[in-house]
Design a protein around this motif. Structure first.
Motif, PDB file in Angstrom:
ATOM      1  N   SER A  40     -83.966-108.739   4.264  1.00 52.88           N
ATOM      2  CA  SER A  40     -82.417-108.456   5.518  1.00 52.88           C
ATOM      3  C   SER A  40     -82.680-109.652   5.962  1.00 52.88           C
ATOM      4  O   SER A  40     -81.950-109.089   7.564  1.00 52.88           O
ATOM      5  N   LYS A  41     -82.361-110.572   5.868  1.00 49.33           N
ATOM      6  CA  LYS A  41     -81.862-111.902   6.378  1.00 49.33           C
ATOM      7  C   LYS A  41     -82.965-112.151   8.194  1.00 49.33           C
ATOM      8  O   LYS A  41     -82.032-112.840   8.642  1.00 49.33           O
ATOM      9  N   LYS A  97     -83.712-110.191   9.987  1.00 52.22           N
ATOM     10  CA  LYS A  97     -83.155-108.802  10.823  1.00 52.22           C
ATOM     11  C   LYS A  97     -84.167-107.733  10.549  1.00 52.22           C
ATOM     12  O   LYS A  97     -84.164-107.020  11.719  1.00 52.22           O
ATOM     13  N   GLY A  98     -85.022-107.089   9.868  1.00 51.27           N
ATOM     14  CA  GLY A  98     -85.614-106.668   9.651  1.00 51.27           C
ATOM     15  C   GLY A  98     -87.442-106.702  10.032  1.00 51.27           C
ATOM     16  O   GLY A  98     -87.719-105.926  10.645  1.00 51.27           O
ATOM     17  N   HIS A 105     -89.794-103.152   8.444  1.00 47.56           N
ATOM     18  CA  HIS A 105     -88.981-102.366   7.457  1.00 47.56           C
ATOM     19  C   HIS A 105     -88.269-102.846   6.427  1.00 47.56           C
ATOM     20  O   HIS A 105     -87.436-103.447   6.144  1.00 47.56           O
ATOM     21  N   GLN A 136     -87.491-104.022   2.410  1.00 50.21           N
ATOM     22  CA  GLN A 136     -86.528-102.664   1.746  1.00 50.21           C
ATOM     23  C   GLN A 136     -86.148-104.052   0.351  1.00 50.21           C
ATOM     24  O   GLN A 136     -86.294-105.093   0.655  1.00 50.21           O
ATOM     25  N   VAL A 178     -86.304 -98.241  -0.662  1.00 53.49           N
ATOM     26  CA  VAL A 178     -84.699 -98.228  -0.169  1.00 53.49           C
ATOM     27  C   VAL A 178     -84.829 -98.352   1.232  1.00 53.49           C
ATOM     28  O   VAL A 178     -84.310 -98.884   1.451  1.00 53.49           O
ATOM     29  N   THR A 179     -85.668 -97.670   1.905  1.00 51.39           N
ATOM     30  CA  THR A 179     -86.191 -98.487   3.090  1.00 51.39           C
ATOM     31  C   THR A 179     -87.329 -97.842   3.676  1.00 51.39           C
ATOM     32  O   THR A 179     -88.212 -96.915   3.039  1.00 51.39           O
ATOM     33  N   SER A 180     -88.119 -98.953   4.785  1.00 52.54           N
ATOM     34  CA  SER A 180     -89.577 -97.978   4.958  1.00 52.54           C
ATOM     35  C   SER A 180     -88.880 -98.339   6.643  1.00 52.54           C
ATOM     36  O   SER A 180     -88.432 -99.280   7.167  1.00 52.54           O
ATOM     37  N   THR A 181     -89.835 -97.084   7.362  1.00 52.64           N
ATOM     38  CA  THR A 181     -89.455 -96.697   8.606  1.00 52.64           C
ATOM     39  C   THR A 181     -90.695 -97.079   9.596  1.00 52.64           C
ATOM     40  O   THR A 181     -91.731 -97.086   9.109  1.00 52.64           O
ATOM     41  N   ILE A 235     -91.315 -94.690  12.786  1.00 50.66           N
ATOM     42  CA  ILE A 235     -91.020 -94.252  13.215  1.00 50.66           C
ATOM     43  C   ILE A 235     -92.295 -93.358  12.309  1.00 50.66           C
ATOM     44  O   ILE A 235     -91.648 -92.972  11.127  1.00 50.66           O
ATOM     45  N   GLY A 243     -88.798 -90.886   7.294  1.00 52.82           N
ATOM     46  CA  GLY A 243     -88.652 -91.584   6.240  1.00 52.82           C
ATOM     47  C   GLY A 243     -88.682 -90.514   5.541  1.00 52.82           C
ATOM     48  O   GLY A 243     -87.494 -89.739   4.387  1.00 52.82           O
ATOM     49  N   MET A 274     -80.978-102.984  10.303  1.00 56.86           N
ATOM     50  CA  MET A 274     -82.788-103.453   9.458  1.00 56.86           C
ATOM     51  C   MET A 274     -82.325-104.211   8.306  1.00 56.86           C
ATOM     52  O   MET A 274     -83.631-104.737   7.516  1.00 56.86           O
ATOM     53  N   SER A 275     -81.605-103.932   7.839  1.00 58.87           N
ATOM     54  CA  SER A 275     -81.370-104.452   6.573  1.00 58.87           C
ATOM     55  C   SER A 275     -80.831-105.728   5.891  1.00 58.87           C
ATOM     56  O   SER A 275     -80.007-105.842   4.733  1.00 58.87           O
ATOM     57  N   GLY A 276     -80.362-106.096   7.069  1.00 59.34           N
ATOM     58  CA  GLY A 276     -79.636-106.748   6.815  1.00 59.34           C
ATOM     59  C   GLY A 276     -77.764-106.058   6.065  1.00 59.34           C
ATOM     60  O   GLY A 276     -77.572-107.569   5.280  1.00 59.34           O
TER      61      GLY A 276
END
Lengths: 395, 321
Positions: free
Chosen positions: A161-162, A164-165, A169, A171, A178-181, A183, A187, B102-104
């Motif tokens: 995610s560059k 940023k996550g 988070h 993914q 798809v994603t990790s949350t 909270i 999810g 969050m996923s860039g």
């Protein structure tokens, strides 16, 4: 607004600066009769006796049909490879965090290696997985790029995610991770929506959402179970019951610790399986995945395990009963499964050792590589907030 | 056409043009067709697969809409009242707004959430203007139309947008606002304000239902010899700073008006920005008008709450006096 006594002290002799009063009309008083309700006795129902996690596991094992308790040697090797990779990366991350060479909030997956790998074994790249902050096992089992994950954990531009996550988070959309949350429980409704998309597409892809036992306390879990069952969505709810909701044991926060039993309230199929047994877990996941692919709706799977570390990478773990932890460690999934493979002659020891050393080298390489990658440059600062980064400039 | 019919038309055309557009929300399917009838007829036309009536479960509604967006769809989720967004705030704020970042950039969320500001006669839990919460959340667009035509054009743009959009309707306006709404496909770009009345003495910067308060005040002000320019922001994120600053640099006086609580409301940001950019050109400090710092009162009179045309007129007189 009232004058501040402190401001009066600091600025003596100057008039108080308060805003003008806005229409203060006072309150109207309403007189009304007070009716006293008759006191009533709530109905008390008896629930099934609560089991310890070990009893749960024992029950599951005794119910497991030995003829089903087998995977092909190739699948067993795939499982082992996946588990070993998860364990190696998890261990390395924890080492780095504890050494202070990695500044990241991380949540160890020790104890979940087998159950994560068992889920991954049954999914195709087009199938989707939604995870939590305790996501490393899911991410690797789903086939995410090791380099991209490790670089992300180090906050590098080449991360998934560059940078940023971050660790919480992870993914990798390219493989359906798809994603990790971060909270708890949040999810789960997102996985339900991915299930809606799969159903509308008329595809046979399935969606798995993993979450801890703690997430079964949150409202979004119950809303999602209902919706998925109501719409017969191809979603598999994998509850990784590690017996602890953060620092509180399940028996102290759940009125009923029969988590698998909750599915019945939503007319949903459910099963409980020994999460320390990757084969039993893989077979249960397979049944649920096949049902979902056939359009027969969701399944709730309670994977009974035990958290073998603290809640986070650096948190205290002294509150865990020593004897319970010791007994759980005897079933530590990776060494246990490795022994089982050797005993059953699934592969020669040399081949297993070769896998171990290959993985160790891969992990070393990924960590070394990540440290050489650049951090995201200033040009990335306002990208990815919206599709058009110009909207954010100057705000 | 009423605003309700205009919104229905926007949804209908969006669903016709793109079979990835779906609707998820409480009561949205026929025969109910939505509590305000905005989705009337759509489930009959497009099926209950694409127009999904849900349980009363806002977290699941918004969460499932996010998931469907990640799965390649363009969902329009309906959260019946803006107050109920509080129930789904985790999904809106922590997920819809943040997933792209969050996923860039790997996980855009092309989601529209329609919601509605109720009326004081419903009491304090169905009448809140909470747009400042969402303006304060990086990653979600906020749109608040004031006319039927704009409601259609802006909703169509939200649905086609690749970012999550919160589209805020107003209970009274859904029925009271009528206009000649273009049939067929019609879009108004997000981030462009409209000058609803040109004027030279004071710029009134507003949006949503308060636009009509401002226009009423402008009529009264004209009779008193004060010329108000009424700017309808239409979208709050992105916000058309160019139009705001151009207008104020010409009139050199500004009132920021909204039905949201004045304290820490959208007007605070707008007034601060005007002061920062145009301090030396201003003839008077920017005046803010917003709802009183109280929950919405039920009593129809006696507890003043929303700013009125009389408040705007008094403000204009104060600024020009």
């Amino acid at each position: 607004m009232v004058a501040s006594a402190r401001a009066r002290e600091r600025y003596p002799g100057r008039p108080a600066r308060t805003s003008r009063q806005r229409g203060a009309d006072g309150h109207r008083t309403i007189d009304c009769d007070t009716t006293t309700l008759e006191s009533y006795e709530p109905t008390v129902r008896a629930y099934a006796p609560q089991h310890s996690w070990e009893q749960m596991v024992t029950n599951t094992l005794s119910e497991t049909d030995p003829t089903r308790n087998a995977l092909s040697p190739a699948d067993m090797l795939r499982l082992y490879r996946s588990m070993r990779l998860i364990a190696a990366v998890d261990q390395r991350i924890n080492q780095e965090v504890r050494a202070g060479t990695l500044n990241a909030a991380t949540y160890p997956v020790r104890g979940l290696e087998g159950s994560c790998a068992a889920v991954g074994l049954n999914l195709r790249p087009v199938d989707q997985l939604v995870s939590t902050y305790r996501n490393l096992g899911d991410a690797l089992a789903k086939g995410s790029s090791l380099d991209a994950l490790v670089a992300e954990i180090y906050g590098r531009l080449t991360g998934a995610s560059k940078g940023k996550g971050g660790a919480m988070h992870l993914q990798d959309q390219s493989v359906g991770f798809v994603t990790s949350t971060g909270i708890v429980g949040s999810g789960i409704p997102i996985a339900v929506g991915l299930g809606v998309a799969a159903q509308l597409d008329g595809s046979d892809r399935v969606v798995v959402t993993t979450f801890g036992d703690g997430a079964t306390s949150i409202g979004a879990f119950h809303e999602s179970m209902n919706l998925a069952s109501l719409w017969r969505l191809p979603v598999i709810f994998v509850c990784q019951n590690n017996q602890w909701g953060e620092h509180t044991p399940i028996a102290e926060y759940a009125a009923s610790t029969d988590l698998a039993g909750r599915a019945a309230a939503y007319a949903m199929a459910s099963a409980r399986v020994d999460g320390f047994d990757p084969i039993a877990t893989a077979l249960e996941v397979r049944v649920a995945v096949e049902r979902a692919r056939r359009g027969e709706g969701p399944t709730f799977l309670e994977v009974v395990t035990y958290r073998l570390t603290g809640h986070s990478g650096v948190s205290d773990y002294s509150y865990v009963p020593k004897d319970a932890l010791a007994r759980a460690l005897e079933r530590d999934p990776v060494p246990t499964f490795r022994r089982r493979m050797v005993e059953q002659g699934v592969a020669p020891v040399a081949e297993i050792e070769e896998i171990d050393s290959q993985i160790a080298a891969e992990v070393d390489a990924a960590f070394s590589k990540a440290l050489e990658e650049p951090f995201p440059p200033p040009s990335e600062r306002f990208t990815d907030v919206f599709a058009d980064e110009r909207l954010v400039q100057g705000l | 056409m009423t605003m309700a019919a205009a919104l229905n038309s926007a949804l209908d055309h969006a669903m016709e043009l793109d079979d990835k557009v779906i609707i998820i929300g409480e009561d949205v399917a026929d025969p109910a067709g939505g509590v305000l009838k905005v989705t009337k007829g759509l489930s009959t036309k497009y099926g209950t697969g694409r127009v999904r009536a849900t349980p009363i479960a806002e977290q699941a509604i918004v969460g499932a809409a996010i998931g469907a967006a990640l799965g390649g769809y363009r969902p329009v989720a309906e959260v019946m009242y803006m107050d109920f967004t509080a129930v789904a705030l985790d999904q809106i704020v922590n997920h819809a707004a943040k997933l792209r970042y969050m996923s860039g950039g790997a996980s855009p969320v092309p989601l529209t959430i329609r919601t509605c500001i109720g009326m004081q006669r419903f009491g304090a839990q169905h009448a809140q203007s909470l747009e400042a919460w969402f303006m304060h959340t990086p990653g979600i667009k906020v749109v608040m139309p004031s006319t039927a035509t704009e409601a259609k054009g802006l909703l169509a743009s939200c649905i086609a947008d690749d970012d999550p959009c919160l589209f805020v309707e107003n209970f009274a306006m859904v029925f009271s606002q009528k206009g000649d709404v273009p049939v067929g496909e019609f879009r108004i770009p997000l981030g462009e304000a409209a000058v609803k009345r040109a004027g030279s003495d004071v710029s009134v910067i507003t949006y949503g239902a308060a636009v009509h308060t401002a226009l009423e005040a402008a009529e009264q002000a004209a009779a008193a010899g004060i010329s108000l320019e009424v700017i309808d922001l239409r979208t709050l994120m992105p916000l058309d700073w160019d139009t705001v600053l151009q207008s104020v640099s010409l009139t050199r006086r500004a009132i920021v008006l909204h039905d949201a609580t004045m304290f820490c409301g959208p007007g605070a940001e707008i007034a601060a920005r005007i002061h920062e950019e145009l301090f030396e050109e201003l003839l008077a400090p920017v005046k803010r008008l917003g709802a009183a710092y109280t929950p919405a009162p039920y009593a129809p009179s006696g507890l003043p709450f929303l700013p009125t045309a009389a408040d705007v007129l008094a403000g204009a007189k104060q600024l020009t006096g």
